[in-house]
Design an enzyme around this catalytic site. Sequence first.
Site, PDB file in Angstrom:
ATOM      1  NE  ARG A  18      73.984  53.018  15.338  1.00 19.38           N
ATOM      2  CZ  ARG A  18      73.797  54.555  16.659  1.00 19.38           C
ATOM      3  NH1 ARG A  18      73.059  55.239  17.553  1.00 19.38           N
ATOM      4  NH2 ARG A  18      74.934  54.673  17.253  1.00 19.38           N
TER       5      ARG A  18
ATOM      6  CG  ASN B 299      73.982  57.271  15.544  1.00 20.46           C
ATOM      7  OD1 ASN B 299      75.609  57.084  15.187  1.00 20.46           O
ATOM      8  ND2 ASN B 299      73.187  58.111  15.522  1.00 20.46           N
TER       9      ASN B 299
ATOM     10  NE  ARG C 125      86.413  57.317 -22.354  1.00 16.57           N
ATOM     11  CZ  ARG C 125      87.337  56.389 -22.668  1.00 16.57           C
ATOM     12  NH1 ARG C 125      86.020  56.031 -24.124  1.00 16.57           N
ATOM     13  NH2 ARG C 125      87.668  55.414 -22.207  1.00 16.57           N
TER      14      ARG C 125
ATOM     15  NE  ARG D 100      82.783  57.368 -52.574  1.00 16.38           N
ATOM     16  CZ  ARG D 100      82.021  58.661 -52.337  1.00 16.38           C
ATOM     17  NH1 ARG D 100      82.467  58.631 -50.760  1.00 16.38           N
ATOM     18  NH2 ARG D 100      81.894  59.198 -52.632  1.00 16.38           N
TER      19      ARG D 100
HETATM   20  C1  UD1 Z   1      76.817  59.529  20.731  1.00 18.33           C
HETATM   21  C2  UD1 Z   1      77.027  60.256  22.093  1.00 18.33           C
HETATM   22  C3  UD1 Z   1      75.136  60.788  22.372  1.00 18.33           C
HETATM   23  C4  UD1 Z   1      75.725  61.883  21.354  1.00 18.33           C
HETATM   24  C5  UD1 Z   1      75.565  61.493  20.068  1.00 18.33           C
HETATM   25  C6  UD1 Z   1      75.900  62.877  19.241  1.00 18.33           C
HETATM   26  C7  UD1 Z   1      77.462  58.736  24.004  1.00 18.33           C
HETATM   27  C8  UD1 Z   1      77.485  57.604  25.005  1.00 18.33           C
HETATM   28  N1  UD1 Z   1      76.533  59.730  23.324  1.00 18.33           N
HETATM   29  O1  UD1 Z   1      76.079  58.763  20.683  1.00 18.33           O
HETATM   30  O2  UD1 Z   1      74.748  61.458  23.809  1.00 18.33           O
HETATM   31  O3  UD1 Z   1      73.548  62.974  21.080  1.00 18.33           O
HETATM   32  O4  UD1 Z   1      77.275  60.601  20.361  1.00 18.33           O
HETATM   33  O5  UD1 Z   1      75.713  62.156  17.331  1.00 18.33           O
HETATM   34  O6  UD1 Z   1      78.775  59.580  23.778  1.00 18.33           O
HETATM   35  N2  UD1 Z   1      83.667  55.673  19.055  1.00 18.33           N
HETATM   36  C9  UD1 Z   1      84.661  55.461  19.757  1.00 18.33           C
HETATM   37  N3  UD1 Z   1      85.042  54.628  19.504  1.00 18.33           N
HETATM   38  C10 UD1 Z   1      83.418  53.783  20.635  1.00 18.33           C
HETATM   39  C11 UD1 Z   1      83.063  54.229  20.687  1.00 18.33           C
HETATM   40  C12 UD1 Z   1      82.096  54.898  19.289  1.00 18.33           C
HETATM   41  O7  UD1 Z   1      85.337  55.960  18.358  1.00 18.33           O
HETATM   42  O8  UD1 Z   1      83.934  52.628  21.636  1.00 18.33           O
HETATM   43  C13 UD1 Z   1      83.156  56.672  18.711  1.00 18.33           C
HETATM   44  C14 UD1 Z   1      82.153  56.919  17.220  1.00 18.33           C
HETATM   45  O9  UD1 Z   1      83.695  56.270  15.964  1.00 18.33           O
HETATM   46  C15 UD1 Z   1      81.095  57.771  16.778  1.00 18.33           C
HETATM   47  C16 UD1 Z   1      81.243  58.613  17.833  1.00 18.33           C
HETATM   48  O10 UD1 Z   1      82.676  58.254  18.849  1.00 18.33           O
HETATM   49  O11 UD1 Z   1      81.979  58.678  15.502  1.00 18.33           O
HETATM   50  C17 UD1 Z   1      80.199  58.696  19.057  1.00 18.33           C
HETATM   51  O12 UD1 Z   1      79.966  57.225  18.375  1.00 18.33           O
HETATM   52  P1  UD1 Z   1      78.206  56.485  18.225  1.00 18.33           P
HETATM   53  O13 UD1 Z   1      78.093  54.982  18.442  1.00 18.33           O
HETATM   54  O14 UD1 Z   1      77.664  57.829  16.894  1.00 18.33           O
HETATM   55  O15 UD1 Z   1      77.127  57.110  19.320  1.00 18.33           O
HETATM   56  P2  UD1 Z   1      76.124  57.509  19.600  1.00 18.33           P
HETATM   57  O16 UD1 Z   1      75.243  56.235  19.585  1.00 18.33           O
HETATM   58  O17 UD1 Z   1      75.586  58.339  17.906  1.00 18.33           O
HETATM   59 MG    MG Z   2      76.550  58.893  16.619  1.00 12.25          MG
END
Ligand code: UD1
Ligand code: MG
Length: 460
Positions: free
Chosen positions: A20, A231, A337, A444
């Site tokens: 995103r 995000n 600089r 000069r």
């Molecule tokens: C997630 C939460 C949501 C919460 C929000 C808060 C879940 C399912 N959802 O949604 O309830 O309100 O965060 O910000 O947990 N990540 C991994 N491996 C994966 C997927 C994600 O390490 O397979 C990490 C991402 O890098 C990120 C974090 O987990 O740092 C959250 O993932 P993201 O995809 O941003 O979840 P959200 O949709 O924000």
């Molecule tokens: Mg997130």
Amino acid sequence: MHATTDRPLVVILAAGAGTRMHSKRPKVLQELAGRPLLGWVLETARALEPGEIRVVTGRESQAIRAAFPDADIRFVEQSQPLGTGHALRVALDGVRGSLRVLVLYGDVPLLSSVELRALIDAAQPGHLALLTALLDDAEGYGRIVRDPEGRIRSIVEQADLTDPEMLAIREVNTGVLAASAEDLVTLLPRLRNDNAQHEFYLTDLVPEALATGFTVSTRLASDAKRTLGINRACDLAMAESKIRTLITGKLLDQGVRIRDPARFDLRGVLEAGSDVEIDVGVVLEGSVRLGDGVRIGPYCILRDVELGSGSEVFSHCVLEGVKAGRNVRIGPFARIRPETSLGEGDRIGNFVEIKNTRMGADSKANHLSYVGDAEVGKKVNLGAGVITVNYDGTHKHRTVIEDEVMVGCDVQLVAPVTIGRGAFIGAGSTIVRDAPPGGLTLARTEQKTITDWKRPGRKD
Ligand code: UD1
Ligand code: MG
């Protein structure tokens, strides 16, 4: 039983695809106030004095490891981004017992460690503790679903929201969770991915825990803006504005006079003495030290700069890698600089560029000059348009200007060259050889006047 003084394991999830963001850069390396998102999360984690920090990384693992070579981090690979629940499962490989685990998300950078400590303390075997937040606009976050008695039942992700009543819920999951390792190791394999995103959601731990007979408590974040998850680019912009408020709040408390906190950015560390004044549109980067009474005019950028007390930078200056003594005046419109040091009382005026130069006390370059690779003594005056010609097309050469030299306007000093102490260089000279101390050196053509000259085309 474990004592509450046990050091927790902090797991930071950072393996998501970050689609995103629409960026080639890994999401957790996106910069917030001059530092990657993950850097902020790590700082918060370290403040908790954990026994161990594990960071889960995925496809972008190499870049993230390179950005954080710190010895106190253990990186764990999640080969495919199958969801936050899967990521935590991978992270806890080999972890057992009543050790408390705090889960943080690499894209939630503004949390306060005070709040997290309370959450860790609440986690016990058989009991999960979650941090929630109340938002005006809950779009994108997992919603906290409660029973009529107000007890948490589940978390429903945005993508799975179908019930309009749930859409109206303003209490959201921040992503922060604390629990004992053995409970997590029991519950995580039970998660399923039968949801809209076909991911193993960490949030499904809540119904799993309740079904197993565990208890789940929530703590409402005192400042919802600090739970912001990054995000999209617009979230990053919002976080930048929030962190600016936090940073300027601290500086104002210390007495730094920031003219308008909404128009000041610190992307590094500022050490400021008393009575420091910073006007609007100023950006400070890296490590900046400002002595007592220093004033920075509007629209200046300072990166890795140290200014002695009483110094003043007038508007629209760009300073990088500069160390200046007391009572120095710079600008407006000056560019200094790296590798430059200025002595006490120096004056650098408009449209002057200085690079890799050491200047002694009480010297001046007030107008339209280029001073590069030079050694300038004390009480030197460089007139308007003085240029150190430091580059022969292949190599850079040094110019030495000794104490109390006066260089007239529009002079080129072709390096390597030395201007002896107290010398005077006549305006318009191109100096290619050393000028001896004390004398007047001119290079000069002499002025002449042709009296019987007629202007071309004029009839008389
Ligand atoms: C997630 C939460 C949501 C919460 C929000 C808060 C879940 C399912 N959802 O949604 O309830 O309100 O965060 O910000 O947990 N990540 C991994 N491996 C994966 C997927 C994600 O390490 O397979 C990490 C991402 O890098 C990120 C974090 O987990 O740092 C959250 O993932 P993201 O995809 O941003 O979840 P959200 O949709 O924000
Ligand atoms: Mg997130």
